[in-house]
Design a protein around this motif. Structure first.
Motif, PDB file in Angstrom:
ATOM      1  N   UNK A  68     -31.046  64.481   5.053  1.00 27.24           N
ATOM      2  CA  UNK A  68     -30.888  65.913   4.789  1.00 27.24           C
ATOM      3  C   UNK A  68     -29.725  66.230   3.848  1.00 27.24           C
ATOM      4  N   UNK A  69     -28.613  65.535   4.026  1.00 31.96           N
ATOM      5  CA  UNK A  69     -27.455  65.833   3.194  1.00 31.96           C
ATOM      6  C   UNK A  69     -27.335  64.781   2.106  1.00 31.96           C
ATOM      7  N   UNK A 110     -10.953  55.022  10.054  1.00 28.41           N
ATOM      8  CA  UNK A 110     -10.960  56.467   9.793  1.00 28.41           C
ATOM      9  C   UNK A 110      -9.645  56.975   9.236  1.00 28.41           C
ATOM     10  N   UNK A 115     -12.248  56.821   3.466  1.00 33.48           N
ATOM     11  CA  UNK A 115     -13.140  56.744   4.614  1.00 33.48           C
ATOM     12  C   UNK A 115     -14.381  57.581   4.360  1.00 33.48           C
ATOM     13  N   UNK A 117     -18.545  58.281   5.828  1.00 31.77           N
ATOM     14  CA  UNK A 117     -19.497  58.030   6.897  1.00 31.77           C
ATOM     15  C   UNK A 117     -20.891  58.282   6.366  1.00 31.77           C
ATOM     16  N   UNK A 119     -25.060  57.928   5.785  1.00 32.70           N
ATOM     17  CA  UNK A 119     -26.226  57.666   6.610  1.00 32.70           C
ATOM     18  C   UNK A 119     -27.019  56.528   5.995  1.00 32.70           C
ATOM     19  N   UNK A 140     -23.730  50.924  12.158  1.00 31.95           N
ATOM     20  CA  UNK A 140     -25.135  51.350  12.231  1.00 31.95           C
ATOM     21  C   UNK A 140     -25.606  52.103  10.994  1.00 31.95           C
TER      22      UNK A 140
ATOM     23  N   UNK B  39     -11.402  63.427  12.505  1.00 35.76           N
ATOM     24  CA  UNK B  39     -11.550  62.802  11.196  1.00 35.76           C
ATOM     25  C   UNK B  39     -12.958  62.262  10.982  1.00 35.76           C
ATOM     26  N   UNK B  40     -13.621  61.976  12.111  1.00 28.22           N
ATOM     27  CA  UNK B  40     -14.959  61.422  11.967  1.00 28.22           C
ATOM     28  C   UNK B  40     -16.007  62.513  12.161  1.00 28.22           C
ATOM     29  N   UNK B  41     -17.218  62.240  11.672  1.00 25.18           N
ATOM     30  CA  UNK B  41     -18.303  63.223  11.807  1.00 25.18           C
ATOM     31  C   UNK B  41     -18.572  63.534  13.263  1.00 25.18           C
ATOM     32  N   UNK B  42     -18.645  62.472  14.072  1.00 27.95           N
ATOM     33  CA  UNK B  42     -18.910  62.668  15.494  1.00 27.95           C
ATOM     34  C   UNK B  42     -17.840  63.573  16.083  1.00 27.95           C
ATOM     35  N   UNK B  60     -28.160  57.368  20.534  1.00 28.89           N
ATOM     36  CA  UNK B  60     -28.242  57.041  19.116  1.00 28.89           C
ATOM     37  C   UNK B  60     -27.244  55.994  18.691  1.00 28.89           C
ATOM     38  N   UNK B  61     -26.584  55.357  19.678  1.00 26.59           N
ATOM     39  CA  UNK B  61     -25.639  54.276  19.381  1.00 26.59           C
ATOM     40  C   UNK B  61     -24.598  54.712  18.361  1.00 26.59           C
ATOM     41  N   UNK B  62     -24.068  55.911  18.528  1.00 28.55           N
ATOM     42  CA  UNK B  62     -23.068  56.399  17.582  1.00 28.55           C
ATOM     43  C   UNK B  62     -21.720  55.768  17.902  1.00 28.55           C
ATOM     44  N   UNK B  63     -21.099  55.140  16.935  1.00 26.78           N
ATOM     45  CA  UNK B  63     -19.806  54.523  17.212  1.00 26.78           C
ATOM     46  C   UNK B  63     -18.734  55.592  17.413  1.00 26.78           C
ATOM     47  N   UNK B  65     -14.908  56.535  17.469  1.00 25.96           N
ATOM     48  CA  UNK B  65     -13.636  56.021  16.982  1.00 25.96           C
ATOM     49  C   UNK B  65     -12.453  56.815  17.492  1.00 25.96           C
ATOM     50  N   UNK B 239     -31.397  62.026  15.132  1.00 24.95           N
ATOM     51  CA  UNK B 239     -29.980  61.730  15.224  1.00 24.95           C
ATOM     52  C   UNK B 239     -29.162  63.007  15.020  1.00 24.95           C
ATOM     53  N   UNK B 242     -27.871  63.945  11.742  1.00 22.37           N
ATOM     54  CA  UNK B 242     -28.801  64.531  10.762  1.00 22.37           C
ATOM     55  C   UNK B 242     -29.035  65.992  11.056  1.00 22.37           C
ATOM     56  N   UNK B 245     -26.083  68.106  10.158  1.00 20.57           N
ATOM     57  CA  UNK B 245     -25.434  67.457   9.019  1.00 20.57           C
ATOM     58  C   UNK B 245     -24.363  68.327   8.376  1.00 20.57           C
ATOM     59  N   UNK B 249     -20.000  67.723   8.159  1.00 17.84           N
ATOM     60  CA  UNK B 249     -19.185  67.560   6.963  1.00 17.84           C
ATOM     61  C   UNK B 249     -18.144  68.655   6.814  1.00 17.84           C
TER      62      UNK B 249
END
Lengths: 263, 255
Positions: A68-69, A110, A115, A117, A119, A140, B39-42, B60-63, B65, B239, B242, B245, B249
């Motif tokens: 999507x992005x 991070x 850094x 991330x 897809x 992943x 700092x991370x998307x998650x 979804x096995x998201x790491x 951090x 996910x 997605x 999304x 960001x």
């Protein structure tokens, strides 16, 4: 996998692929996972099946278009031959480019400034860009790679079989990928119309070549956004410069001229 | 340092009875927990509240951090320092001693984490081990020994885990048996939320670190076991990175 007939390899594209020597695979060194070979020439060169190359390009483009992005796609090339291609690709499709040194930790640490991330990661050469592939395996991220017949396929999810030794070949594959992605997204609505951008934009130019051409040309733009391709081809300066290059490029110019007449 | 060494030397396997809850020890600065800029998307998605359960992350096995992610999703985590042991390295100027902290963290309801960290000071080691424990949180599948009456109290299957020479085997037990295990493993099970379990271990179980790691691997395997009730296919979900999304960001620092 049955796609509509419009996704077939067109004769024009086939000529482009052959002219860029995409079909000339690596000599002798070959790994198990290469059913992409059409035949082996007596001098050791393995000839890649261009039809399969095209199919993998379409597959890769569909995957890329599904994200999507668009910034979440990262195109990587540490080798000089692919750096310009990767930057232009990122420019045209909105992806992120990593040209030159891939700072280790870009995907896993991070704290680093670089850094990212993503897809999806697209790699020019699994051997030289192994660091990117390794890090993707930790977080992943699926990997698409332009693989030659001697390229390692560990952690590569979609392999586009091609010649990754020649600058024309690398540039052309990135060009075709970009074009396919734009077509799938709808930015280039007509599949049968050629793209207004030339593949030459994606080719690597070494510094002496750049100096030589900027001396001869005065303000003639290299980007061919507005002008149609036929007009470009018949303009003298472009052709004359190409023919002053070593044999490889000269072949390109000649075969290119022939394909133009065919159009 | 001497008192701590003495304290560490005496009880080898016993858990350190430092009272814990959600509070840490004194001396923490105010802005530690309040000002978390992910700092991370998650991290950004969790802070924005788009992801609320650990299960979405596991699916979804998201790491993971950033430990604050775990803090936000599982606020009632209790930690327990299992052991502080001094480890030494020889230099030409004598020995260089560091402290290894082993911390178990859990919410007594299906999530545990194990963190091991060595540092020059005990407090630093403990703090860092707690963070590592949070990042390593894993879900535990609980089940029944017999009839499925009431809430799950034991494990669904016999599982085993091995680390070094220590192999720990966990066996489902009938209700009311309690956790039949050595003190360290017992604490781990309690923080996991398992009420009844039999254990059997072999190898050099004195090495607490390996025993705990083996037990951790074992309970982690409960969700790796395909039981008949999981045979059915279920639809894939998209996910969250997605789906959300844009929010993922938003606010990303541009250098």
């Amino acid at each position: 996998m049955s796609l509509p007939a419009s996704f077939d390899l067109t004769p024009e594209d086939a000529k482009l692929l052959l002219a860029a020597n995409v079909h000339l695979g690596a000599k002798n060194v070959q790994v198990h996972n290469e059913p992409y070979v059409y035949k082996t020439r007596p001098d050791g060169v393995n000839i890649i099946n261009i039809g399969k190359t095209w199919e993998k390009i379409v597959l890769a483009a569909r995957i890329i278009a599904a994200i999507p992005n668009s910034q979440d796609v990262v195109a990587v090339s540490s080798r000089t031959f692919g750096q310009r291609a990767v930057l232009k690709y990122a420019n045209h499709t909105g992806a992120t480019a990593i040209a030159g040194r891939f700072t280790p930790g870009s995907f896993t640490n991070y704290i680093t400034r670089s850094f990212k991330e993503p897809r999806l990661v697209i790699v020019t050469d699994p051997r030289t860009d192994f660091q990117a592939i390794k890090e993707s395996s930790y977080v992943n991220i699926p990997v698409i790679a332009l693989t030659d017949m001697d390229s390692p396929s560990e952690f590569v999810d979609v392999a586009i079989p091609c010649n990754n030794k020649g600058k024309h070949s690398i540039g052309l594959i990135w060009y075709l990928l970009a074009r396919e992605v734009l077509r799938l997204r709808g930015s280039l609505p007509d599949r049968s119309e050629p793209w207004s951008i030339m593949p030459d934009l994606y080719f690597y130019r070494d510094p002496e070549e750049v100096e030589a051409t900027t001396e001869d040309k005065e303000g003639v733009e290299e980007e061919t956004e507005a002008v149609t391709e036929e007009a470009e081809w018949t303009a003298e300066p472009a052709e004359a410069d190409w023919s002053t290059q070593p044999a490889e490029a000269a072949d390109w110019a000649e075969t290119g001229a022939e394909t133009v007449q065919a159009w | 340092m001497s008192t701590e060494q003495a304290a560490a030397a005496a009880p080898q396997k016993r858990a350190f009875g430092r009272p814990r809850g959600g509070n840490r020890r004194g001396g923490r600065r105010d802005n530690e927990e309040k000002g978390w800029t992910p700092v991370t998307k998650l991290g950004r998605l969790v802070k924005a509240g788009k992801i609320t359960t650990m299960e979405e992350i596991y699916l979804h096995a998201l790491p993971v951090k950033e430990y604050q992610i775990i803090d936000t999703i599982l606020p009632e985590l209790k930690d327990q320092v299992m052991k502080i042991k001094p480890v030494q390295k020889q230099t030409r100027a004598g020995q260089r001693t560091r402290f290894k902290a082993i911390v178990v963290i859990g919410d007594s309801n299906g999530h545990v984490g194990l963190g091991i960290k060595t540092a020059k000071e005990v407090a630093t080691a403990i703090r860092a081990a707690i963070i590592i424990a949070k990042l390593s949180i894993i879900p535990i599948r609980r089940g029944y020994w017999g009839s499925s009456l009431g809430a799950p109290h034991s494990l669904p299957v016999k599982v085993t885990g091995k680390c070094g020479s220590v192999a720990v085997r966990l066996i489902p037990a009938p209700r009311g048996s309690g956790i039949v295990a050595s003190p360290a493993v017992k604490k781990l099970m309690q923080l996991a939320g398992v009420e009844d379990v039999y254990t059997s271990s072999s190898g050099s179980t004195r090495t607490l670190e390996n025993t705990l790691k083996a037990a951790f691997v074992a309970i982690g395997n409960t969700y790796g076991f395909l039981t008949p009730n999981l045979w059915k296919d279920f639809e894939l979900t998209q996910n969250p990175l997605d789906v959300y999304a844009d929010e993922a960001l938003a606010g990303k620092k541009r250098y």
